[in-house]
Design an enzyme around this catalytic site. Sequence first.
Site, short mmCIF file in Angstrom:
data_model
loop_
_atom_site.label_atom_id
_atom_site.label_comp_id
_atom_site.label_asym_id
_atom_site.label_seq_id
_atom_site.Cartn_x
_atom_site.Cartn_y
_atom_site.Cartn_z
N HIS A 105 -6.26 -8.66 -4.09
CA HIS A 105 -5.22 -7.84 -3.45
C HIS A 105 -4.77 -8.48 -2.14
O HIS A 105 -3.58 -8.73 -1.92
CB HIS A 105 -5.78 -6.43 -3.20
CG HIS A 105 -4.83 -5.51 -2.53
ND1 HIS A 105 -4.12 -4.54 -3.21
CD2 HIS A 105 -4.43 -5.39 -1.23
CE1 HIS A 105 -3.34 -3.88 -2.36
NE2 HIS A 105 -3.52 -4.37 -1.15
N GLU A 106 -5.74 -8.76 -1.27
CA GLU A 106 -5.38 -9.35 0.03
C GLU A 106 -4.79 -10.75 -0.15
O GLU A 106 -3.89 -11.16 0.59
CB GLU A 106 -6.60 -9.39 0.97
CG GLU A 106 -7.19 -8.02 1.32
CD GLU A 106 -6.16 -7.00 1.79
OE1 GLU A 106 -5.12 -7.40 2.36
OE2 GLU A 106 -6.38 -5.80 1.57
N HIS A 143 -1.13 -10.44 -0.83
CA HIS A 143 -0.38 -10.34 0.43
C HIS A 143 -0.25 -11.72 1.07
O HIS A 143 0.80 -12.09 1.59
CB HIS A 143 -1.13 -9.44 1.43
CG HIS A 143 -0.97 -7.97 1.18
ND1 HIS A 143 0.24 -7.36 1.01
CD2 HIS A 143 -1.90 -6.97 1.14
CE1 HIS A 143 0.07 -6.05 0.85
NE2 HIS A 143 -1.23 -5.79 0.92
N HIS A 153 2.43 -13.81 -0.32
CA HIS A 153 3.73 -13.33 0.16
C HIS A 153 4.04 -13.98 1.51
O HIS A 153 5.18 -14.36 1.79
CB HIS A 153 3.65 -11.80 0.30
CG HIS A 153 4.97 -11.11 0.27
ND1 HIS A 153 5.10 -9.75 0.44
CD2 HIS A 153 6.24 -11.56 0.10
CE1 HIS A 153 6.37 -9.41 0.37
NE2 HIS A 153 7.09 -10.49 0.16
#
Length: 675
Positions: free
Chosen positions: A467-468, A471, A474
């Site tokens: 998940h991290e 990010h 991104h």
Amino acid sequence: MSILTHHFNTKYNTAPFTKIKNEDFLPAFQRGIELAKAEIDAIVRNPIKPTFENTIEALAFSGDVLDRISSIFFNLNSAETNDEIQKIAQEVSPLLSEFGNDVRLNPDLFSRVKAVYEQREKLHLNPEQTTLLDKKYKSFSRNGANLPEDKKNQLREIDKELSKLSLQFGENVLAETQAYQLHITNESDLAGLPEGTIEAARSLAKSLEKEGWIFTLDYPSYVPFVTYADNRELRKKMAIAFGAKGFQNNEFDNQEIVLKIAKLRFDRAQVLGYATHAHFVLEERMAESPEKVKTFSTDLLEKAKPAALKEFAQLAAFAKELQGIEELQKWDGAYYSEKLKQQLFNLDDEILKPYFQLEKVLDGAFAVAQKLFGITFEEIFEVDKYHEEVKTYAVKDEDDQLVAVFYADFFPRKGKRNGAWMTSFKSQYIKKGSNERPHISIVCNFTKPTETKPSLLTFNEVTTLFHEFGHALHGMLANTTYPSLSGTSVYWDFVELPSQILENWCYEPEALALFAYHYETGEMIPMELVHKIKESASFQEGMATMRQLSFGLLDMGWHAQDPSNIKDIKAFETEQFAATQLYPDVKENAMSTSFSHIFQGGYSSGYYSYKWAEVLDADAFEYFQECGIFNKEVATKFKENVLSKGGTEHPMILYKRFRGQEPKPEALLRRAGLL
């Protein structure tokens, strides 16, 4: 002059952490504010009439020294803080909020911005320039630039007060987390706990020169304790302590602070002409209004609630049959869920953990990124770091060009807040033909390696890492002109798409084959375990959905109405949770007093966005599944239309360009097994 205010003469211009002293920060902030003010003055004093270049663009690139100092300092305040840094944060926050207001409420600056904004139709701007102009104009209008002087001053006071209160809120939660210890000296009280958890508790006790075992409210200690400890009384103790943070009428009590923050946010919205704080916030979100959020949430709740009630009844019956539990309490939830999951799927974290060694999982995330986006990660040792445990990487593209510098910080320690997050030390942007590459960091709190074992992750921690890392991608793959539109600078209910979509790869045999190997034997995770992981993915999904929705609805409760009449936090929460409550209430506990997402982080009126983004991610991942989860074409479309574009265009435009259509909620319901 402070080392912080100059170009860092370092490899990749990375932050020289070991050379920065705490006493450097305050003068650096003061100097950074001075420099930023001078840049603003130069824009305002420009005798040439306002143009996009000399006003909007100049503004977009102003304050870069101050931004850099702020990101370094506030990242340290989250990941490596101490009393001194916290004290500096208290001094600096009002200065920054005052400076921000000086800019946003500067009438001469606003009149230049407005002049450009009013001729926007004739300027032939590209989509990114159009977005920048719109955001710059709104950053003034939404912060009071069109207000009379007395109202502007009122706004300044509110903002100063809010920045102090949210800092205080966070410090109180941290203090309460660190103040509590469950000290066990009787070995029989450890029954049911995993070996690794016991070992960690033993070494913590040792380091504090105590006998026995010490458990804390830090996640790697707390979560296994309430999930596995057979001693129900001790689980109850831990759960009550966890839920009582900021709600104990002591020096770290957050009740007054919560009421003040909610009221000040409401007042601020009113001054700006909005009905409530939620109306103000949601104007700049994909969801657009509190009504839309409530409709979205209640629709999902309607679909999830029957499943949640059924799952809860099944859990209660199971606990009763297993151990004669007459009434299921909050401290029983994780414990019996884990046992039920083992019975249904013969699967528990302790079976899985040996296959998820931290270093291998990280390499797996890197391998997934390479297959999808053609980037590679090489550990580098010549870059300075803020703690010896941090690892640093150079990220390169297929032409061996630098894409980003990546920092990874994985273990809990004193002075590091709980949870997991991604952040950046330097944004990506393009200036004078040079594409400045970003410095991106992820911070987690995973179980530390011990004398006998490497760091082994629970499956939940594996998805957290992905998940991290989503990010982080991104941030790393950003390719925009202006720093304020780069990377994760997107609408808040869009920001979770890149992170949540990446979690899907953790359930795919093809992806697991890249990293899920037993840390001792080297054998790959057996396929039957992979099938069980997939099967169990929708286990208690109804309850999990209802829980997430309850947090989002509590957030809306605080922010989508006038909170002046709320006097008693506990009574208010009881009312907010009425539609989603499963367990009996615990009178010693409150959620809001440690709900850092909305009272300290940026999620106020935005907690719903986790579920909102899940709709996007389920829909987007179905596209990958249709074409193959490592399909280069789909990955390139995702990279070019979502990851690299930051906030340069409206998220729905970007999403449709990637997907060819608007997202459909059915994809989420299908994945959750709720259809």
